[in-house]
Design a protein around this motif. Structure first.
Motif, PDB file in Angstrom:
ATOM      1  N   CYS A 294      30.005 -20.741   6.707  1.00 40.44           N
ATOM      2  CA  CYS A 294      30.795 -20.248   7.843  1.00 40.44           C
ATOM      3  C   CYS A 294      30.714 -18.737   8.005  1.00 40.44           C
ATOM      4  CB  CYS A 294      32.253 -20.662   7.675  1.00 40.44           C
ATOM      5  SG  CYS A 294      32.528 -22.438   7.767  1.00 40.44           S
ATOM      6  N   TRP A 295      30.249 -18.055   6.971  1.00 43.13           N
ATOM      7  CA  TRP A 295      30.148 -16.605   7.017  1.00 43.13           C
ATOM      8  C   TRP A 295      28.904 -16.188   6.263  1.00 43.13           C
ATOM      9  CZ3 TRP A 295      33.258 -12.401   4.059  1.00 43.13           C
ATOM     10  CH2 TRP A 295      33.203 -11.181   4.752  1.00 43.13           C
ATOM     11  N   ASP A 296      28.425 -15.001   6.543  1.00 43.20           N
ATOM     12  CA  ASP A 296      27.166 -14.502   5.993  1.00 43.20           C
ATOM     13  C   ASP A 296      27.425 -13.792   4.662  1.00 43.20           C
ATOM     14  OD1 ASP A 296      24.663 -13.465   5.552  1.00 43.20           O
ATOM     15  OD2 ASP A 296      24.947 -11.778   6.910  1.00 43.20           O
ATOM     16  N   PRO A 297      26.884 -14.303   3.551  1.00 40.49           N
ATOM     17  CA  PRO A 297      27.108 -13.639   2.266  1.00 40.49           C
ATOM     18  C   PRO A 297      26.603 -12.191   2.227  1.00 40.49           C
ATOM     19  CG  PRO A 297      26.239 -15.857   1.934  1.00 40.49           C
ATOM     20  CD  PRO A 297      26.144 -15.571   3.395  1.00 40.49           C
ATOM     21  N   ALA A 298      25.540 -11.909   2.933  1.00 41.49           N
ATOM     22  CA  ALA A 298      25.027 -10.533   2.933  1.00 41.49           C
ATOM     23  C   ALA A 298      26.051  -9.569   3.516  1.00 41.49           C
ATOM     24  CB  ALA A 298      23.710 -10.463   3.714  1.00 41.49           C
ATOM     25  N   THR A 299      26.757  -9.996   4.558  1.00 40.88           N
ATOM     26  CA  THR A 299      27.806  -9.153   5.154  1.00 40.88           C
ATOM     27  C   THR A 299      28.953  -8.956   4.177  1.00 40.88           C
ATOM     28  OG1 THR A 299      27.235  -9.932   7.374  1.00 40.88           O
ATOM     29  CG2 THR A 299      29.406  -8.930   7.076  1.00 40.88           C
ATOM     30  N   CYS A 300      29.327 -10.030   3.492  1.00 38.08           N
ATOM     31  CA  CYS A 300      30.406  -9.927   2.501  1.00 38.08           C
ATOM     32  C   CYS A 300      30.035  -8.919   1.415  1.00 38.08           C
ATOM     33  CB  CYS A 300      30.677 -11.301   1.892  1.00 38.08           C
ATOM     34  SG  CYS A 300      32.041 -11.324   0.705  1.00 38.08           S
ATOM     35  N   LEU A 301      28.827  -8.993   0.914  1.00 38.14           N
ATOM     36  CA  LEU A 301      28.394  -8.064  -0.124  1.00 38.14           C
ATOM     37  C   LEU A 301      28.401  -6.623   0.376  1.00 38.14           C
ATOM     38  CD1 LEU A 301      25.433 -10.135  -1.598  1.00 38.14           C
ATOM     39  CD2 LEU A 301      27.537  -9.532  -2.801  1.00 38.14           C
ATOM     40  N   ALA A 302      27.973  -6.432   1.608  1.00 37.53           N
ATOM     41  CA  ALA A 302      27.941  -5.074   2.163  1.00 37.53           C
ATOM     42  C   ALA A 302      29.354  -4.506   2.297  1.00 37.53           C
ATOM     43  CB  ALA A 302      27.237  -5.082   3.516  1.00 37.53           C
ATOM     44  N   LEU A 303      30.301  -5.329   2.738  1.00 42.15           N
ATOM     45  CA  LEU A 303      31.678  -4.866   2.884  1.00 42.15           C
ATOM     46  C   LEU A 303      32.301  -4.541   1.532  1.00 42.15           C
ATOM     47  CD1 LEU A 303      32.913  -7.329   5.658  1.00 42.15           C
ATOM     48  CD2 LEU A 303      32.548  -4.866   5.898  1.00 42.15           C
ATOM     49  N   LEU A 304      32.000  -5.356   0.523  1.00 40.63           N
ATOM     50  CA  LEU A 304      32.521  -5.069  -0.808  1.00 40.63           C
ATOM     51  C   LEU A 304      31.930  -3.778  -1.366  1.00 40.63           C
ATOM     52  CD1 LEU A 304      32.589  -8.665  -2.302  1.00 40.63           C
ATOM     53  CD2 LEU A 304      34.560  -7.172  -1.967  1.00 40.63           C
ATOM     54  N   ASP A 305      30.683  -3.480  -1.031  1.00 39.39           N
ATOM     55  CA  ASP A 305      30.091  -2.214  -1.473  1.00 39.39           C
ATOM     56  C   ASP A 305      30.872  -1.021  -0.921  1.00 39.39           C
ATOM     57  OD1 ASP A 305      28.116  -3.354  -3.023  1.00 39.39           O
ATOM     58  OD2 ASP A 305      26.560  -3.238  -1.472  1.00 39.39           O
ATOM     59  N   GLU A 306      31.444  -1.181   0.281  1.00 41.46           N
ATOM     60  CA  GLU A 306      32.219  -0.089   0.882  1.00 41.46           C
ATOM     61  C   GLU A 306      33.456   0.263   0.053  1.00 41.46           C
ATOM     62  OE1 GLU A 306      33.239  -0.925   4.915  1.00 41.46           O
ATOM     63  OE2 GLU A 306      31.158  -1.311   5.533  1.00 41.46           O
ATOM     64  N   LEU A 307      33.941  -0.675  -0.771  1.00 40.57           N
ATOM     65  CA  LEU A 307      35.136  -0.420  -1.572  1.00 40.57           C
ATOM     66  C   LEU A 307      34.864   0.500  -2.751  1.00 40.57           C
ATOM     67  CD1 LEU A 307      36.807  -3.956  -1.705  1.00 40.57           C
ATOM     68  CD2 LEU A 307      36.956  -2.198   0.052  1.00 40.57           C
ATOM     69  N   GLU A 308      33.590   0.604  -3.164  1.00 39.08           N
ATOM     70  CA  GLU A 308      33.186   1.465  -4.283  1.00 39.08           C
ATOM     71  C   GLU A 308      34.035   1.191  -5.527  1.00 39.08           C
ATOM     72  OE1 GLU A 308      33.363   5.435  -2.719  1.00 39.08           O
ATOM     73  OE2 GLU A 308      31.439   5.233  -1.688  1.00 39.08           O
ATOM     74  N   LEU A 309      34.116  -0.061  -5.896  1.00 38.66           N
ATOM     75  CA  LEU A 309      34.905  -0.456  -7.058  1.00 38.66           C
ATOM     76  C   LEU A 309      34.236   0.012  -8.348  1.00 38.66           C
ATOM     77  CD1 LEU A 309      35.714  -4.148  -6.054  1.00 38.66           C
ATOM     78  CD2 LEU A 309      37.289  -2.205  -5.992  1.00 38.66           C
ATOM     79  N   PRO A 310      35.019   0.302  -9.376  1.00 40.56           N
ATOM     80  CA  PRO A 310      34.430   0.596 -10.694  1.00 40.56           C
ATOM     81  C   PRO A 310      33.623  -0.602 -11.191  1.00 40.56           C
ATOM     82  CG  PRO A 310      36.772   1.153 -10.638  1.00 40.56           C
ATOM     83  CD  PRO A 310      36.484   0.409  -9.371  1.00 40.56           C
ATOM     84  N   GLU A 311      32.639  -0.351 -12.016  1.00 38.66           N
ATOM     85  CA  GLU A 311      31.752  -1.420 -12.468  1.00 38.66           C
ATOM     86  C   GLU A 311      32.524  -2.527 -13.196  1.00 38.66           C
ATOM     87  OE1 GLU A 311      28.379  -3.468 -12.382  1.00 38.66           O
ATOM     88  OE2 GLU A 311      28.715  -1.501 -11.433  1.00 38.66           O
ATOM     89  N   ALA A 312      33.529  -2.163 -13.968  1.00 37.46           N
ATOM     90  CA  ALA A 312      34.321  -3.177 -14.674  1.00 37.46           C
ATOM     91  C   ALA A 312      35.033  -4.100 -13.687  1.00 37.46           C
ATOM     92  CB  ALA A 312      35.328  -2.510 -15.602  1.00 37.46           C
TER      93      ALA A 312
END
Length: 335
Positions: A294-312
């Motif tokens: 129902c949604w594009d995993p590539a878009t989800c990954l790109a949006l999560l990259d915007e959060l700049e979460l720590p590696e842990a």
């Protein structure tokens, strides 16, 4: 990166081919998308149109491989889960067991790569318990699906279901709460489905989860492991309002106490929604999920990259949370 997608949908085509042979409602028909249209009733409303990408698990996994990561998946039913609760109880039991056999077969075919949760018909409590025991104890499915309604009845907190929730908590398996199209599809009709898809499903899953809180089910069964779809629907954003207005429910603790005991995914098509879900539930309670197809995993990954979460935190979000929360057997040994 080794990823687990906690919100993924695969539907077995043979099941829908059988459903197309039904002459009464609910039933299905082949559509022009190489999928099926599920029809709840003769007068329309609440139909679900699927397309080819729902039905070929090997192609779905190949699509995931194309993301540049090793992606394992956890399959839940999604909006179709209402079907099993709309049938006469013995028929609902037979259909659920047939669905669950398909899921178990896929688990055996893809060990350590595919896990699935079970269909549970809720129209009869004894049947729900029977199917639960068969799905988890006999077939080895990793969890169950909770529709947002029992057919057109929104009361998934019905007192008669208390033994079912008690057993679910005792087993410690996760319950995936996903909206259906049975309650709000008619009320929010029009605009090519845009209003219902944007708000109706969000409202339904939020109301269903709230019922499990306000009824005291979450209080009485602290082991109940509830996974809310779509970053928790509207609940994180209305948590303070719930605490303010739910005193009449006479819970021993604020409603938000129980909401924060739940788990959720990253299915929100903007990074701000993902960020707030993580802030509200805590990084330990949120799992990567895409709602594919129902949604594009590539878009989800790109949006999560915007959060700049720590590696842990990324490791928790993308993999280890799902292993811990969902109890995924074999995942720790996968390379």
């Amino acid at each position: 990166m080794h990823i687990i997608d906690s919100h993924f949908h695969w539907w077995p085509r043979p099941f829908f081919e059988d459903l197309c042979r039904r002459t009464e409602f609910p039933r299905a028909a082949v559509n022009d998308l190489d999928g099926y249209t599920y029809m709840r009733r003769a007068e329309g409303g609440g139909n679900i149109r699927s397309w080819a990408a729902w039905y070929d698990l090997d192609e779905q996994l190949a699509h995931m491989d194309g993301l540049g990561h090793r992606v394992d998946v956890v399959s839940s039913i999604g909006p179709f889960s209402v079907y099993f609760s709309e049938l006469e109880p013995s028929h609902g039991r037979d259909e659920a067991m047939k669905w669950n056999e398909h899921m178990a077969g896929a688990q055996r075919a893809h060990p350590g790569r595919f896990w699935a949760s079970a269909a549970i018909p809720l129209a009869d409590t004894g049947v729900a318990l029977e199917v639960l025991e068969h799905a988890v104890g006999t077939l080895g499915l990793m969890g169950v699906n909770l529709p947002g309604s029992i057919g057109s009845d929104p009361n998934i907190d019905a007192p008669r279901l208390e033994p079912f929730y008690a057993r679910l908590a005792e087993l410690g398996v996760p319950a995936f709460l996903h909206p259906t199209d049975a309650v709000f599809a008619d009320m929010l009709a029009g605009y090519g489905g845009a209003l219902h898809l944007s708000l109706g499903r969000v409202i339904e899953v939020s109301v269903a989860a709230s019922r499990l809180v306000l009824s005291g089910i979450m209080e009485r069964h602290p082991g109940l492991k509830l996974v809310l779809s779509h970053t928790g629907g509207a609940l994180p954003y209305q948590s303070g309002r719930m605490d303010k207005n739910t005193k009449n429910a006479k819970l021993p603790r604020p409603a938000s106490t129980y909401l924060r005991r739940m788990y959720t995914d990253t299915v929100s098509p903007h990074s701000a929604g993902m960020r707030f879900a993580i802030e509200y539930y805590g990084i330990d309670n949120v799992m990567y999920g895409t709602d594919y197809p129902c949604w594009d995993p590539a878009t989800c990954l790109a949006l999560l990259d915007e959060l700049e979460l720590p590696e842990a935190d990324r490791t928790k979000l993308f993999r280890t949370n799902a292993i811990r929360i969902l109890g995924l057997k074999g995942a720790a040994d996968a390379s």
